[in-house]
Write an enzyme that holds these catalytic residues in place. Sequence first.
Site, short mmCIF file in Angstrom:
data_model
loop_
_atom_site.label_atom_id
_atom_site.label_comp_id
_atom_site.label_asym_id
_atom_site.label_seq_id
_atom_site.Cartn_x
_atom_site.Cartn_y
_atom_site.Cartn_z
N PRO A 1 0.79 -1.23 0.00
CA PRO A 1 0.00 0.00 0.00
C PRO A 1 0.82 1.28 0.00
O PRO A 1 1.81 1.40 0.72
CB PRO A 1 -0.83 -0.11 1.28
CG PRO A 1 -0.12 -1.10 2.13
CD PRO A 1 0.51 -2.06 1.17
N ASN A 2 0.36 2.18 -0.82
CA ASN A 2 0.89 3.55 -0.95
C ASN A 2 2.22 3.64 -1.68
O ASN A 2 2.70 4.73 -1.95
CB ASN A 2 0.99 4.24 0.43
CG ASN A 2 -0.36 4.41 1.07
OD1 ASN A 2 -1.26 4.94 0.44
ND2 ASN A 2 -0.52 3.94 2.29
N ARG B 1 5.75 12.18 -3.17
CA ARG B 1 5.68 12.84 -1.87
C ARG B 1 6.71 12.24 -0.92
O ARG B 1 7.22 11.15 -1.18
CB ARG B 1 4.28 12.68 -1.23
CG ARG B 1 3.32 13.77 -1.63
CD ARG B 1 1.91 13.41 -1.23
NE ARG B 1 1.21 12.85 -2.40
CZ ARG B 1 0.08 12.16 -2.32
NH1 ARG B 1 -0.46 11.90 -1.16
NH2 ARG B 1 -0.49 11.71 -3.41
N TYR C 1 11.41 8.50 1.46
CA TYR C 1 11.33 7.39 0.51
C TYR C 1 12.10 7.64 -0.81
O TYR C 1 12.10 6.78 -1.68
CB TYR C 1 9.85 7.09 0.19
CG TYR C 1 9.07 6.68 1.42
CD1 TYR C 1 9.44 5.55 2.15
CD2 TYR C 1 7.99 7.43 1.88
CE1 TYR C 1 8.74 5.17 3.28
CE2 TYR C 1 7.28 7.05 3.01
CZ TYR C 1 7.66 5.93 3.71
OH TYR C 1 6.97 5.55 4.83
N ASN D 1 7.95 -5.73 -0.41
CA ASN D 1 7.81 -4.53 0.42
C ASN D 1 6.33 -4.43 0.72
O ASN D 1 5.54 -3.93 -0.09
CB ASN D 1 8.32 -3.27 -0.28
CG ASN D 1 8.26 -2.06 0.65
OD1 ASN D 1 7.64 -2.12 1.71
ND2 ASN D 1 8.91 -0.97 0.25
N ALA E 1 2.83 -0.65 4.97
CA ALA E 1 2.32 -0.62 6.34
C ALA E 1 1.72 -1.96 6.78
O ALA E 1 1.63 -2.24 7.98
CB ALA E 1 1.27 0.49 6.48
N GLU F 1 12.27 -9.73 2.69
CA GLU F 1 11.52 -8.55 3.10
C GLU F 1 12.36 -7.30 2.81
O GLU F 1 13.57 -7.29 3.06
CB GLU F 1 11.23 -8.64 4.61
CG GLU F 1 10.49 -7.42 5.13
CD GLU F 1 10.19 -7.51 6.63
OE1 GLU F 1 10.55 -8.53 7.26
OE2 GLU F 1 9.62 -6.54 7.15
N HIS G 1 12.45 -2.86 2.86
CA HIS G 1 11.90 -1.53 3.15
C HIS G 1 12.87 -0.48 2.68
O HIS G 1 14.08 -0.60 2.89
CB HIS G 1 11.63 -1.37 4.65
CG HIS G 1 10.67 -2.38 5.17
ND1 HIS G 1 9.32 -2.32 4.90
CD2 HIS G 1 10.88 -3.52 5.86
CE1 HIS G 1 8.74 -3.38 5.44
NE2 HIS G 1 9.65 -4.12 6.02
N ARG H 1 12.60 4.59 12.97
CA ARG H 1 11.39 5.40 12.86
C ARG H 1 10.47 5.14 14.06
O ARG H 1 10.92 4.68 15.10
CB ARG H 1 10.71 5.11 11.52
CG ARG H 1 11.62 5.45 10.33
CD ARG H 1 10.95 5.24 9.00
NE ARG H 1 9.81 6.14 8.84
CZ ARG H 1 8.89 6.03 7.88
NH1 ARG H 1 8.98 5.04 7.00
NH2 ARG H 1 7.90 6.88 7.79
#
Length: 147
Positions: free
Chosen positions: A10-11, A18, A23, A74, A77, A98, A100, A107
């Site tokens: 997601p996203n 943005r 990112y 990835n 969330a 995995e 990221h 974070r």
Amino acid sequence: MTSVLVLNGPNLNLLGTRQPEIYGSTKLSDVEQLCRDHGAANGFDVTCQQSNHEGALVDAIHAAKGTHDGIVLNAGAYTHTSIALHDAILGIELPVIELHLSNIHAREEFRHHSYIAPVAVGMICGLGVAGYTLALDALIGHLGGRT
Ligand code: CA2
């Protein structure tokens, strides 16, 4: 030929539009092309998919069985919430790396826990877009390839 699925959650379709300070400024389409080019240069096939929907990601993981040899995931969330993705990975018995872009451990605390980590071969995080090719190489190495 070895075949790898690069699956983004997601996203991540917003990549490069943005929050570049977190990112980076590379668009998802460019990340996907980088992955395909990396595969072509190193003798393996890369298929890329992205979904904002948990069930669609579960379906993509299931469909990878019999089609691909492993997954770079990835999960966005859903990494921090999804027992469904955890169970889907257990169900297919394919190696998953995995990934990221950001260092989830540097974070917010809610990003420190991953439901993917216990069922992944390993995790790469915090290295930005470069992490995708590193993850592909790690997966190919795990599968016994040459890279
Ligand atoms: O660092 C990563 O790759 C993450 O998986 C990204 C997820 C986040 O929830 C994870 O904790 C870590 C968020 C992806 C959102 O991507 C955006 C990109 C540009 C603009 C807005 C969101």
